[in-house]
Design an enzyme around this catalytic site. Structure first.
Site, PDB file in Angstrom:
ATOM      1  N   LYS A 179      31.936 -41.243  11.090  1.00  0.00           N
ATOM      2  CA  LYS A 179      31.516 -41.811  12.373  1.00  0.00           C
ATOM      3  C   LYS A 179      30.187 -41.176  12.766  1.00  0.00           C
ATOM      4  O   LYS A 179      30.127 -40.022  13.166  1.00  0.00           O
ATOM      5  CB  LYS A 179      32.537 -41.556  13.485  1.00  0.00           C
ATOM      6  CG  LYS A 179      32.231 -42.466  14.691  1.00  0.00           C
ATOM      7  CD  LYS A 179      32.663 -41.920  16.013  1.00  0.00           C
ATOM      8  CE  LYS A 179      31.780 -40.858  16.578  1.00  0.00           C
ATOM      9  NZ  LYS A 179      30.420 -41.310  16.991  1.00  0.00           N
ATOM     10  N   GLU A 255      29.255 -27.288  12.144  1.00  0.00           N
ATOM     11  CA  GLU A 255      27.859 -26.862  12.315  1.00  0.00           C
ATOM     12  C   GLU A 255      27.478 -27.215  13.740  1.00  0.00           C
ATOM     13  O   GLU A 255      27.384 -28.396  14.094  1.00  0.00           O
ATOM     14  CB  GLU A 255      26.967 -27.565  11.301  1.00  0.00           C
ATOM     15  CG  GLU A 255      27.402 -27.224   9.890  1.00  0.00           C
ATOM     16  CD  GLU A 255      26.364 -27.544   8.836  1.00  0.00           C
ATOM     17  OE1 GLU A 255      25.484 -28.363   9.092  1.00  0.00           O
ATOM     18  OE2 GLU A 255      26.451 -26.949   7.759  1.00  0.00           O
ATOM     19  N   CYS A 289      18.599 -28.522  15.119  1.00  0.00           N
ATOM     20  CA  CYS A 289      19.458 -27.400  15.509  1.00  0.00           C
ATOM     21  C   CYS A 289      18.816 -26.064  15.165  1.00  0.00           C
ATOM     22  O   CYS A 289      19.171 -25.041  15.743  1.00  0.00           O
ATOM     23  CB  CYS A 289      20.793 -27.515  14.806  1.00  0.00           C
ATOM     24  SG  CYS A 289      20.633 -27.560  13.015  1.00  0.00           S
ATOM     25  N   GLU A 382      21.401 -23.698  25.279  1.00  0.00           N
ATOM     26  CA  GLU A 382      20.671 -24.589  24.365  1.00  0.00           C
ATOM     27  C   GLU A 382      20.119 -25.774  25.159  1.00  0.00           C
ATOM     28  O   GLU A 382      20.848 -26.452  25.880  1.00  0.00           O
ATOM     29  CB  GLU A 382      21.606 -25.113  23.266  1.00  0.00           C
ATOM     30  CG  GLU A 382      20.881 -26.008  22.269  1.00  0.00           C
ATOM     31  CD  GLU A 382      21.823 -26.648  21.247  1.00  0.00           C
ATOM     32  OE1 GLU A 382      22.866 -27.183  21.630  1.00  0.00           O
ATOM     33  OE2 GLU A 382      21.501 -26.590  20.048  1.00  0.00           O
TER      34      GLU A 382
HETATM   35  P1  NAD Z   1      27.446 -34.234  20.177  1.00  0.00           P
HETATM   36  O1  NAD Z   1      28.374 -33.096  19.995  1.00  0.00           O
HETATM   37  O2  NAD Z   1      27.299 -34.815  21.534  1.00  0.00           O
HETATM   38  O3  NAD Z   1      27.877 -35.469  19.248  1.00  0.00           O
HETATM   39  C1  NAD Z   1      27.995 -35.315  17.854  1.00  0.00           C
HETATM   40  C2  NAD Z   1      28.995 -36.332  17.334  1.00  0.00           C
HETATM   41  O4  NAD Z   1      30.288 -36.039  17.857  1.00  0.00           O
HETATM   42  C3  NAD Z   1      28.693 -37.775  17.736  1.00  0.00           C
HETATM   43  O5  NAD Z   1      29.003 -38.615  16.651  1.00  0.00           O
HETATM   44  C4  NAD Z   1      29.645 -38.006  18.894  1.00  0.00           C
HETATM   45  O6  NAD Z   1      29.992 -39.354  19.103  1.00  0.00           O
HETATM   46  C5  NAD Z   1      30.841 -37.194  18.444  1.00  0.00           C
HETATM   47  N1  NAD Z   1      31.735 -36.750  19.526  1.00  0.00           N
HETATM   48  C6  NAD Z   1      31.398 -36.415  20.794  1.00  0.00           C
HETATM   49  N2  NAD Z   1      32.494 -36.013  21.469  1.00  0.00           N
HETATM   50  C7  NAD Z   1      33.543 -36.097  20.614  1.00  0.00           C
HETATM   51  C8  NAD Z   1      34.936 -35.814  20.722  1.00  0.00           C
HETATM   52  N3  NAD Z   1      35.476 -35.353  21.860  1.00  0.00           N
HETATM   53  N4  NAD Z   1      35.714 -35.999  19.635  1.00  0.00           N
HETATM   54  C9  NAD Z   1      35.179 -36.444  18.470  1.00  0.00           C
HETATM   55  N5  NAD Z   1      33.872 -36.744  18.318  1.00  0.00           N
HETATM   56  C10 NAD Z   1      33.054 -36.563  19.367  1.00  0.00           C
HETATM   57  O7  NAD Z   1      26.060 -33.760  19.593  1.00  0.00           O
HETATM   58  P2  NAD Z   1      24.682 -34.544  19.584  1.00  0.00           P
HETATM   59  O8  NAD Z   1      24.177 -34.620  20.985  1.00  0.00           O
HETATM   60  O9  NAD Z   1      24.838 -35.801  18.816  1.00  0.00           O
HETATM   61  O10 NAD Z   1      23.755 -33.558  18.726  1.00  0.00           O
HETATM   62  C11 NAD Z   1      23.065 -32.487  19.267  1.00  0.00           C
HETATM   63  C12 NAD Z   1      23.852 -31.212  19.104  1.00  0.00           C
HETATM   64  O11 NAD Z   1      24.179 -31.030  17.740  1.00  0.00           O
HETATM   65  C13 NAD Z   1      23.076 -29.955  19.491  1.00  0.00           C
HETATM   66  O12 NAD Z   1      23.944 -29.067  20.136  1.00  0.00           O
HETATM   67  C14 NAD Z   1      22.641 -29.379  18.159  1.00  0.00           C
HETATM   68  O13 NAD Z   1      22.386 -28.002  18.149  1.00  0.00           O
HETATM   69  C15 NAD Z   1      23.815 -29.712  17.311  1.00  0.00           C
HETATM   70  N6  NAD Z   1      23.452 -29.754  15.890  1.00  0.00           N
HETATM   71  C16 NAD Z   1      23.844 -28.728  15.083  1.00  0.00           C
HETATM   72  C17 NAD Z   1      23.474 -28.732  13.732  1.00  0.00           C
HETATM   73  C18 NAD Z   1      23.863 -27.623  12.794  1.00  0.00           C
HETATM   74  O14 NAD Z   1      23.672 -27.807  11.593  1.00  0.00           O
HETATM   75  N7  NAD Z   1      24.382 -26.524  13.268  1.00  0.00           N
HETATM   76  C19 NAD Z   1      22.714 -29.777  13.232  1.00  0.00           C
HETATM   77  C20 NAD Z   1      22.329 -30.803  14.100  1.00  0.00           C
HETATM   78  C21 NAD Z   1      22.716 -30.785  15.431  1.00  0.00           C
HETATM   79  O1  6OD Z   2      18.117 -29.361   6.082  1.00  0.00           O
HETATM   80  C1  6OD Z   2      19.326 -29.459   6.042  1.00  0.00           C
HETATM   81  O2  6OD Z   2      19.952 -29.650   5.023  1.00  0.00           O
HETATM   82  C2  6OD Z   2      20.083 -29.351   7.286  1.00  0.00           C
HETATM   83  N1  6OD Z   2      21.420 -29.287   7.156  1.00  0.00           N
HETATM   84  C3  6OD Z   2      19.456 -29.337   8.454  1.00  0.00           C
HETATM   85  C4  6OD Z   2      20.110 -29.269   9.692  1.00  0.00           C
HETATM   86  C5  6OD Z   2      19.415 -29.423  10.809  1.00  0.00           C
HETATM   87  C6  6OD Z   2      20.014 -29.443  12.090  1.00  0.00           C
HETATM   88  O3  6OD Z   2      19.597 -30.093  13.052  1.00  0.00           O
END
Ligand code: NAD
Ligand code: 6OD
Length: 478
Positions: A179, A255, A289, A382
């Site tokens: 998803k 992540e 992230c 964040e």
């Molecule tokens: P989000 O947590 O709002 O949503 C991520 C996904 O989870 C979406 O597909 C959303 O529909 C789904 N989701 C939301 N609530 C849910 C629930 N209760 N149950 C199941 N699924 C649910 O995150 P975002 O706004 O899409 O992305 C930004 C965030 O992601 C930032 O906090 C960023 O730091 C983090 N991020 C982390 C990494 C990493 O590798 N650590 C990478 C990219 C983004």
């Molecule tokens: O470069 C990648 O493989 C990776 N996992 C990046 C993640 C970025 C987060 O926003």
């Protein structure tokens, strides 16, 4: 690109829909189907059925060949993928064409390559039968896929982060229900088309669209038929998913968010540190992230660093928007909060005016802040936008204390020309990934993930294959 579910080998878009908006200019991109509980059930059932079929008996070589066909399929539609990613996210075309889409191809190729190098039997040994038995025993272990894996991905690097999990999950022999974020459904739908064309058996890869809480994301992650959850997104969402996963003791790989520090020591190459921080704070308008939101600079360099970073931030052009009006408003609320908390705004702090269609989009200015105490919410929470706060430090220990004083621990960057200092400092930073004199230099085989509120587990190379499969020990008394 019309977003559709892909369930059991069939594309469908029945049920309710929601509008997709282009963040670059606020125009409509079409309607996205919202998966109901029934659609999610169908997808999990199709995945389970696929495991009982030929996919459940494939060899590593067959799965590697399938991954290569998918990689070739994405490569063949390269421009279509770039167009779709740019439309959904508003990111600069160059980013999608040099990072998102090539990395997605790389994810499938890397796991195909790894499968050839990985013995199916991870461990074989002969040990004395000391546990109540007698004589010798032959122990060997085989790795078994987990089963039906739910993949939940965010909007910032939609295709890259989806394939980062789908590729190793398929490599290990699982069936997937994915998803993607509701904000970015298009490249996931294109990927489903490529997977269909690559001839994977029906149900091995399934795609459902929709929202998270109380909707498709939650239906999927709380589903009793899901054997593992791989999630990338906000830490608070991770916590909500974990609560649902607890009911079925479903394993999770998370992540999550970050508040990443950069440490600029007095012996750093200042040019490199300034340019590196421009990249690490402002690439994709801070919506990665791994982006830096806290910069700590040795006092002798501090004033020049702030002046030069501010000038570079003010001069930036061609940057993309925030993903949505809601996210823009969140970032702007932190710009206001920073002022209320007493920040000096060195650069940015508002919304740009372009005098063209972009003014209908969700852009915010690249922003550099100084003068806040470490307790300020702007320094602790964040923001996920193009903003960093810069503060001075006097000693190495103080720099480490400041860097580590955070609930998060995803990534950090250390700028120094002293090799001993680099080796001394890097392992003491509480983060899963520490870069020295660079940022976001990534080898797909290295461990990737966070400590503290930034995640659970590691992905990348063998680490992902370890999560997506489990060893089963077989003991034969001789
Ligand atoms: P989000 O947590 O709002 O949503 C991520 C996904 O989870 C979406 O597909 C959303 O529909 C789904 N989701 C939301 N609530 C849910 C629930 N209760 N149950 C199941 N699924 C649910 O995150 P975002 O706004 O899409 O992305 C930004 C965030 O992601 C930032 O906090 C960023 O730091 C983090 N991020 C982390 C990494 C990493 O590798 N650590 C990478 C990219 C983004
Ligand atoms: O470069 C990648 O493989 C990776 N996992 C990046 C993640 C970025 C987060 O926003």
């Amino acid at each position: 690109m019309k977003a559709e579910h892909y369930v059991g080998g069939v594309f469908r878009s029945d049920g309710p829909t929601f509008p997709l908006i282009a963040p670059a200019d606020g125009t409509g991109l079409g309607e996205v189907p919202e998966a109901t509980r029934e659609v999610v059930d169908d997808a999990v059932t199709a995945a389970r059925a696929a495991l009982a079929g030929p996919w459940g008996r494939t060899s590593a070589e067959e799965r590697a060949a399938a991954l290569r066909r998918i990689a070739d399929g994405v490569q063949a539609r390269f421009e279509e993928f770039v167009d779709a990613e740019v439309a959904d996210t508003g990111k600069p075309r160059e980013l999608a064409a040099t990072i998102d889409v090539p990395r997605a191809v790389g994810n499938f190729r890397a796991y195909a390559d790894l499968l050839y190098g990985r013995p199916e039997r991870a461990y074989t040994t002969q040990v004395p039968g000391w546990s109540g038995g007698s004589g010798q025993a032959l122990n060997y272990s085989v790795r078994r896929p987990l089963g039906v894996v739910a993949v939940i991905s965010p909007w910032n690097l939609p295709l890259l982060l989806l394939t980062w999990k789908v590729a190793p999950a398929l490599a290990a022999g699982n069936a997937v229900v994915a998803k993607p974020s509701e904000e970015t459904p298009s490249t996931a739908t294109l990927l489903a088309r490529v997977i269909a064309e690559a001839g994977l058996p029906d149900g091995v890869f399934n795609l459902v669209h929709g929202h998270g809480a109380g909707a498709a994301g939650e239906f999927l992650t709380a589903h009793p038929g899901v054997d593992a959850i791989a999630f990338t997104g906000e830490s608070a969402t991770g916590a909500a998913i974990m609560r649902n996963a607890a009911d079925h003791v479903t394993p999770v790989s998370f992540e999550l968010g970050g508040k990443n520090p950069a440490l600029v020591f007095a012996d750093a190459d200042l040019d490199a540190a300034v340019e590196g921080t421009v990249r690490s704070s402002f690439t994709h308008s801070g919506q990665i992230c791994l982006c830096t939101e806290r910069v700590y600079v040795a006092r002798p360099l501090y004033e020049e660093f702030v002046e030069r970073l501010g000038a570079r931030a003010r001069a930036l052009t061609g940057y993309g928007p925030m993903i949505s009006a809601e996210h823009r408003d969140k970032v702007l609320s932190y710009y206001r909060l920073a002022r209320e908390e007493g920040a000096t705004v060195v650069a940015g702090g508002g919304t740009p005016e372009f005098g063209d269609a972009r003014d209908g989009g969700y852009h915010v200015e690249p922003t550099v802040l100084t003068g806040l105490p470490e307790t300020a919410r702007t320094v602790r929470e964040e923001i996920f936008g193009p903003v960093c706060h810069v503060a001075p430090f006097d000693t190495e220990d103080e720099a480490l204390r400041l860097a580590n004083d955070s609930p998060y621990g995803l990534a950090a960057t250390v700028w120094t020309r002293d090799v001993s200092r680099a080796h001394r400092v890097a392992p003491r930073v509480e983060a899963g990934i520490v870069w020295v004199n660079c940022w976001n230099l990534r080898d797909l085989r290295t461990p990737f993930g966070g400590v503290k509120a930034s995640g659970i587990g590691r992905e990348g190379g063998e680490y992902s294959l370890d999560f997506f499969s489990e060893p089963v020990n077989v003991c034969i008394q001789i």
